[in-house]
Motif scaffolding. Structure first.
Motif, PDB file in Angstrom:
ATOM      1  N   ASP A 214       0.861  -1.181   0.000  1.00  0.00           N
ATOM      2  CA  ASP A 214       0.000   0.000   0.000  1.00  0.00           C
ATOM      3  C   ASP A 214       0.898   1.231   0.000  1.00  0.00           C
ATOM      4  O   ASP A 214       0.850   2.047   0.919  1.00  0.00           O
ATOM      5  N   GLU A 263      -7.518   3.593   2.682  1.00  0.00           N
ATOM      6  CA  GLU A 263      -7.456   2.445   3.593  1.00  0.00           C
ATOM      7  C   GLU A 263      -8.780   1.693   3.665  1.00  0.00           C
ATOM      8  O   GLU A 263      -8.795   0.491   3.957  1.00  0.00           O
ATOM      9  N   ALA A 266      -8.649  -0.283  -0.018  1.00  0.00           N
ATOM     10  CA  ALA A 266      -7.506  -1.095  -0.436  1.00  0.00           C
ATOM     11  C   ALA A 266      -7.748  -2.568  -0.115  1.00  0.00           C
ATOM     12  O   ALA A 266      -8.330  -2.915   0.920  1.00  0.00           O
ATOM     13  N   PRO A 269      -4.835  -3.097   2.984  1.00  0.00           N
ATOM     14  CA  PRO A 269      -4.518  -1.759   3.491  1.00  0.00           C
ATOM     15  C   PRO A 269      -3.287  -1.755   4.380  1.00  0.00           C
ATOM     16  O   PRO A 269      -3.013  -2.729   5.095  1.00  0.00           O
TER      17      PRO A 269
END
Length: 500
Positions: A214, A263, A266, A269
């Motif tokens: 990420d 977040e 994702a 995340p």
């Protein structure tokens, strides 16, 4: 993408077998690298006034020598841990150590303030890779139980010892060799560690069908924090209502909002927001943030007061701070006993009361102060506070966390403290500079103006520390924290002496 299997499976039997991985030798090497990153947090503070004079730092910009390191360290810590797990822990450990060592050399050779600040940021980036990679290797080498607990206990002790070594080394090197040697110190140690790493440290990585990171999350949150700190530090010069300040604050808020959106969407995340549903984890991280913001800023402001107002040398300043660090180390055993035998929540709150009260006490320092009359008491009290706060905060930050999230939760705890420290130093520096400038304009002497600014900054730091007390009682659940303490206590069994 095909599945990626661990290159080594470090079981106890394999490690003990002839030709197996010599775990404690590898642990020692990893501990040396970890010690370097810890020392680097403390060693710079004592040398700050000297660096400021020799590189002609404007007073408000001096805090960037500390915050540049802390921001990149805290901002990229979670990404560094994830990359190490997926790409190979030893590989990333070596890469991070190369970056950290090279940046240390560049810091030592710096002839200007901008270059030094940039290299401090690069140093922090290297540390953000080294620390989680090293800790992941330790966790992978030692199975759960007494031996792992012993290794992690030593690891935690290194953190406390590193601060003491950093304070002393900073004073000694700055006094007798010059401030560049606080950075040169890392170079031979880093090179020696790199030469031994491939021979001593085992490689391992997580088995994963797909490698998901990420990086955008790390960039957005770190960018938001850097812009926020820059806006705070420049506001006294350009004005809080100036369009530039407002634009920077708006940009920081936008990046932080973007991070939260990323977040939630994702696949993997960087920071799973579901963790914050654990109330004790959320509360402990909030307390950790306030702990970093108050205590690290206290070190920053206290060091400047000792050297710029009282005229302490770098060495005398380092020795003065030993009052806090030695007190903290001496009381760790008592803190552990109280955490396990009484209420960890009350110990956490008591620790933050001591930190806040000690800093507020220090806010009374006069222009013509003396160590024993004006500083010793606050330093002893705040040192005791750190002993009683760090341990329950560390336990609470892992309360109720599933095994698969333990690494992320541990990284989040360190991130909270580092980022809290960076923002705390920025705010304290801004308050001190603003009030000092006001007093100078009113005709006060430079020493009186500096002292007045430092007093206001210390009041802010102390109140931030005390603010953690209601946070503790509101967010930390006594039963959840008690279960976490009980779980840690059950795993503490006498470990046999390590054989190599």
């Amino acid at each position: 993408m095909t599945s990626v299997k661990p290159r080594y499976d470090i079981s106890s039997e394999e490690a003990a077998a002839p030709g197996g991985v010599r775990r404690w030798r590898a642990f020692s090497l990893l501990a040396v690298a970890f010690l370097m990153t810890v020392i680097d947090l403390a060693i710079v503070n004592v040398a700050l006034p000297t660096i400021g004079r020799e590189l002609h730092f404007p007073q408000p910009d001096l805090q960037w020598v500390v915050t540049a390191y802390a921001l990149t360290f805290g901002g990229f810590l979670l990404l560094g841990g994830r990359a190490a797990d997926l790409l190979g822990r030893r590989r990333l450990f070596i890469a991070g150590l190369v970056v950290f060592t090279g940046a240390s050399l560049a810091c030592a050779l710096a002839t200007g303030d901008t270059f030094l600040i940039i290299m401090r940021g690069v140093q922090g980036l290297g540390a953000a890779v080294v620390v989680p990679a090293a800790l992941s290797i330790v966790m992978n080498m030692f199975g759960e139980g007494a031996e792992r607990n012993k290794a992690l206990g030593i690891w935690g002790g290194i953190g406390a010892t590193g601060a003491t070594i950093g304070v002393l080394a900073g004073g000694l090197l700055t006094r007798y060799a010059g401030w560049p040697y606080i950075f040169y110190l890392n170079v031979p140690i880093g090179v020696a560690t790199l030469m031994l790493a491939r021979r001593v440290v085992p490689e391992s990585r997580l088995a994963s069908a797909r490698r998901r990171y990420d990086p955008l999350g790390a960039v957005t949150v770190t960018g938001a924090l850097v812009i926020l700190v820059y806006a705070i530090s420049q506001a006294p010069t350009v004005g809080w209502a100036d369009i530039r300040t407002l634009a920077l604050l708006a940009a920081s808020a936008a990046l932080l909002a973007g991070f939260l959106v990323l977040e939630t969407r994702a696949t993997a995340p960087l920071l799973p927001l579901r963790l914050f549903r654990l109330r004790t984890l959320a509360g402990s991280n909030a307390v950790g943030f306030l702990l970093g913001a108050s205590f690290f800023a206290f070190i920053f402001i206290g060091t400047l007061y000792m050297q710029q107002v009282l005229g302490f040398s770098a060495l005398k300043t380092g020795l003065a701070w030993l009052a806090a660090t030695v007190t903290s180390v001496a009381l760790v055993g008592l803190s552990q006993m109280l955490v396990t035998r009484t209420s960890a929540k009350l110990v956490m709150a008591a620790g933050m009361v001591l930190i806040g009260a000690g800093i507020v006490w220090a806010a009374q320092v006069p222009v013509h102060g003396h160590f024993w009359a004006d500083l010793a008491g606050p330093l002893f009290v705040t040192g005791a506070g750190t002993a009683f706060s760090f341990i329950p905060v560390s336990i609470g930050a892992l309360a109720g966390v599933a095994e698969r999230d333990a690494g992320v939760a541990s990284g989040l705890m360190n991130t909270s403290q580092q980022i809290g420290g960076a923002i705390g130093v920025a705010v304290a520096s801004t308050v001190a500079a603003t009030h000092s400038r006001l007093l100078l304009g009113q005709g006060h002497t430079p020493a009186a103006a500096l002292t007045g600014g430092f007093q206001w900054a210390l009041w802010v730091c102390g109140l931030v520390g005390l603010a953690a007390v209601p946070v503790t009682f509101l967010l930390v659940r006594r039963t959840e924290l008690a279960r976490a303490v009980a779980a840690a206590r059950l795993q503490q069994a006498p470990a046999s002496a390590p054989a190599d």
